[in-house]
Design a protein around this motif. Structure first.
Motif, PDB file in Angstrom:
ATOM      1  N   UNK A 150       0.847  -1.196   0.000  1.00 31.93           N
ATOM      2  CA  UNK A 150       0.000   0.000   0.000  1.00 31.93           C
ATOM      3  C   UNK A 150       0.882   1.245   0.000  1.00 31.93           C
ATOM      4  N   UNK A 151       1.185   1.766  -1.175  1.00 34.93           N
ATOM      5  CA  UNK A 151       2.045   2.938  -1.267  1.00 34.93           C
ATOM      6  C   UNK A 151       1.252   4.228  -1.380  1.00 34.93           C
ATOM      7  N   UNK A 152      -0.004   4.169  -1.654  1.00 38.38           N
ATOM      8  CA  UNK A 152      -0.804   5.382  -1.798  1.00 38.38           C
ATOM      9  C   UNK A 152      -1.958   5.127  -2.746  1.00 38.38           C
ATOM     10  N   UNK A 153      -2.740   6.166  -2.977  1.00 36.42           N
ATOM     11  CA  UNK A 153      -3.885   6.025  -3.864  1.00 36.42           C
ATOM     12  C   UNK A 153      -3.416   5.754  -5.287  1.00 36.42           C
ATOM     13  N   UNK A 154      -4.051   4.797  -5.909  1.00 38.30           N
ATOM     14  CA  UNK A 154      -3.754   4.504  -7.297  1.00 38.30           C
ATOM     15  C   UNK A 154      -2.561   3.601  -7.507  1.00 38.30           C
ATOM     16  N   UNK A 155      -1.976   3.142  -6.444  1.00 35.44           N
ATOM     17  CA  UNK A 155      -0.810   2.283  -6.589  1.00 35.44           C
ATOM     18  C   UNK A 155      -0.984   1.052  -5.729  1.00 35.44           C
ATOM     19  N   UNK A 156      -0.364  -0.017  -6.120  1.00 37.68           N
ATOM     20  CA  UNK A 156      -0.345  -1.204  -5.290  1.00 37.68           C
ATOM     21  C   UNK A 156      -1.557  -2.096  -5.479  1.00 37.68           C
ATOM     22  N   UNK A 157      -1.676  -3.073  -4.629  1.00 37.51           N
ATOM     23  CA  UNK A 157      -2.693  -4.128  -4.725  1.00 37.51           C
ATOM     24  C   UNK A 157      -4.090  -3.630  -4.393  1.00 37.51           C
ATOM     25  N   UNK A 158      -4.219  -2.589  -3.596  1.00 44.94           N
ATOM     26  CA  UNK A 158      -5.529  -2.157  -3.119  1.00 44.94           C
ATOM     27  C   UNK A 158      -6.415  -1.605  -4.237  1.00 44.94           C
ATOM     28  N   UNK A 159      -5.844  -1.093  -5.296  1.00 49.45           N
ATOM     29  CA  UNK A 159      -6.669  -0.552  -6.375  1.00 49.45           C
ATOM     30  C   UNK A 159      -6.548  -1.352  -7.658  1.00 49.45           C
ATOM     31  N   UNK A 160      -5.495  -2.100  -7.838  1.00 41.91           N
ATOM     32  CA  UNK A 160      -5.299  -2.875  -9.055  1.00 41.91           C
ATOM     33  C   UNK A 160      -5.309  -4.359  -8.724  1.00 41.91           C
ATOM     34  N   UNK A 161      -5.655  -5.162  -9.673  1.00 41.93           N
ATOM     35  CA  UNK A 161      -5.553  -6.593  -9.516  1.00 41.93           C
ATOM     36  C   UNK A 161      -6.847  -7.277  -9.114  1.00 41.93           C
ATOM     37  N   UNK A 162      -7.904  -6.533  -8.805  1.00 40.75           N
ATOM     38  CA  UNK A 162      -9.161  -7.154  -8.428  1.00 40.75           C
ATOM     39  C   UNK A 162      -9.957  -7.590  -9.647  1.00 40.75           C
ATOM     40  N   UNK A 163      -9.849  -6.888 -10.738  1.00 38.53           N
ATOM     41  CA  UNK A 163     -10.621  -7.221 -11.931  1.00 38.53           C
ATOM     42  C   UNK A 163     -12.105  -7.083 -11.669  1.00 38.53           C
ATOM     43  N   UNK A 164     -12.892  -8.011 -12.171  1.00 36.29           N
ATOM     44  CA  UNK A 164     -14.340  -7.936 -12.004  1.00 36.29           C
ATOM     45  C   UNK A 164     -14.755  -8.206 -10.574  1.00 36.29           C
ATOM     46  N   UNK A 165     -13.915  -8.838  -9.775  1.00 36.57           N
ATOM     47  CA  UNK A 165     -14.246  -9.117  -8.373  1.00 36.57           C
ATOM     48  C   UNK A 165     -14.399  -7.831  -7.563  1.00 36.57           C
ATOM     49  N   UNK A 166     -13.801  -6.748  -8.030  1.00 37.68           N
ATOM     50  CA  UNK A 166     -13.952  -5.468  -7.349  1.00 37.68           C
ATOM     51  C   UNK A 166     -15.365  -4.932  -7.440  1.00 37.68           C
ATOM     52  N   UNK A 167     -16.087  -5.342  -8.462  1.00 36.75           N
ATOM     53  CA  UNK A 167     -17.463  -4.886  -8.649  1.00 36.75           C
ATOM     54  C   UNK A 167     -18.479  -5.777  -7.943  1.00 36.75           C
ATOM     55  N   UNK A 168     -18.072  -6.927  -7.475  1.00 38.92           N
ATOM     56  CA  UNK A 168     -18.981  -7.874  -6.850  1.00 38.92           C
ATOM     57  C   UNK A 168     -19.722  -7.284  -5.641  1.00 38.92           C
ATOM     58  N   UNK A 169     -19.049  -6.594  -4.719  1.00 36.48           N
ATOM     59  CA  UNK A 169     -19.804  -5.988  -3.600  1.00 36.48           C
ATOM     60  C   UNK A 169     -20.810  -4.934  -4.070  1.00 36.48           C
ATOM     61  N   UNK A 170     -20.428  -4.143  -5.054  1.00 40.68           N
ATOM     62  CA  UNK A 170     -21.332  -3.120  -5.576  1.00 40.68           C
ATOM     63  C   UNK A 170     -22.567  -3.762  -6.202  1.00 40.68           C
ATOM     64  N   UNK A 171     -22.365  -4.783  -7.002  1.00 40.64           N
ATOM     65  CA  UNK A 171     -23.468  -5.462  -7.668  1.00 40.64           C
ATOM     66  C   UNK A 171     -24.361  -6.157  -6.641  1.00 40.64           C
ATOM     67  N   UNK A 172     -23.753  -6.801  -5.645  1.00 40.00           N
ATOM     68  CA  UNK A 172     -24.566  -7.495  -4.644  1.00 40.00           C
ATOM     69  C   UNK A 172     -25.400  -6.507  -3.822  1.00 40.00           C
ATOM     70  N   UNK A 173     -24.851  -5.344  -3.516  1.00 40.46           N
ATOM     71  CA  UNK A 173     -25.625  -4.327  -2.800  1.00 40.46           C
ATOM     72  C   UNK A 173     -26.757  -3.791  -3.677  1.00 40.46           C
ATOM     73  N   UNK A 174     -26.473  -3.610  -4.946  1.00 33.80           N
ATOM     74  CA  UNK A 174     -27.493  -3.127  -5.867  1.00 33.80           C
ATOM     75  C   UNK A 174     -28.634  -4.132  -5.994  1.00 33.80           C
TER      76      UNK A 174
END
Length: 90
Positions: free
Chosen positions: A8-32
């Motif tokens: 975690x080096x900051x916003x826009x860098x590292x694993x926290x923002x990249x590498x999730x692919x479509x799995x990053x949208x799964x919580x949003x879709x499930x809430x919707x």
């Protein structure tokens, strides 16, 4: 803390923002989907419950009660009963 081991080096860098692919949208879709289901169930419940309330109000209407009594006693015929009932419903 410089080096390649820091994930975690900051916003826009590292694993926290990249590498999730479509799995990053799964919580949003499930809430919707959950929100849509809640709204649909609320609408169904309100339609059914609202119909019961309107039915109770119609049955407890004093004018309709008098009209039914007059019809039951034979003071008015079926045609007049239906016409007056329709007039009272409007």
């Amino acid at each position: 803390m410089h080096g390649g081991g820091n994930v975690m080096r900051g916003f826009g860098q590292g694993y926290m923002t990249y590498g999730h692919g479509w799995m990053g949208f799964l919580p949003l879709v499930s809430h919707l989907i959950f929100f849509i289901v809640v709204v649909v169930l609320a609408v169904i419940f309100m339609r059914r419950h609202g119909a019961k309330i309107r039915t109770n109000q119609t049955q407890n209407d004093p004018a309709l009660k008098i009209l039914r009594e007059r019809y039951a006693q034979g003071e008015i015929d079926t045609e007049e009963f239906n016409q007056r009932k329709q007039d009272l419903s409007n």
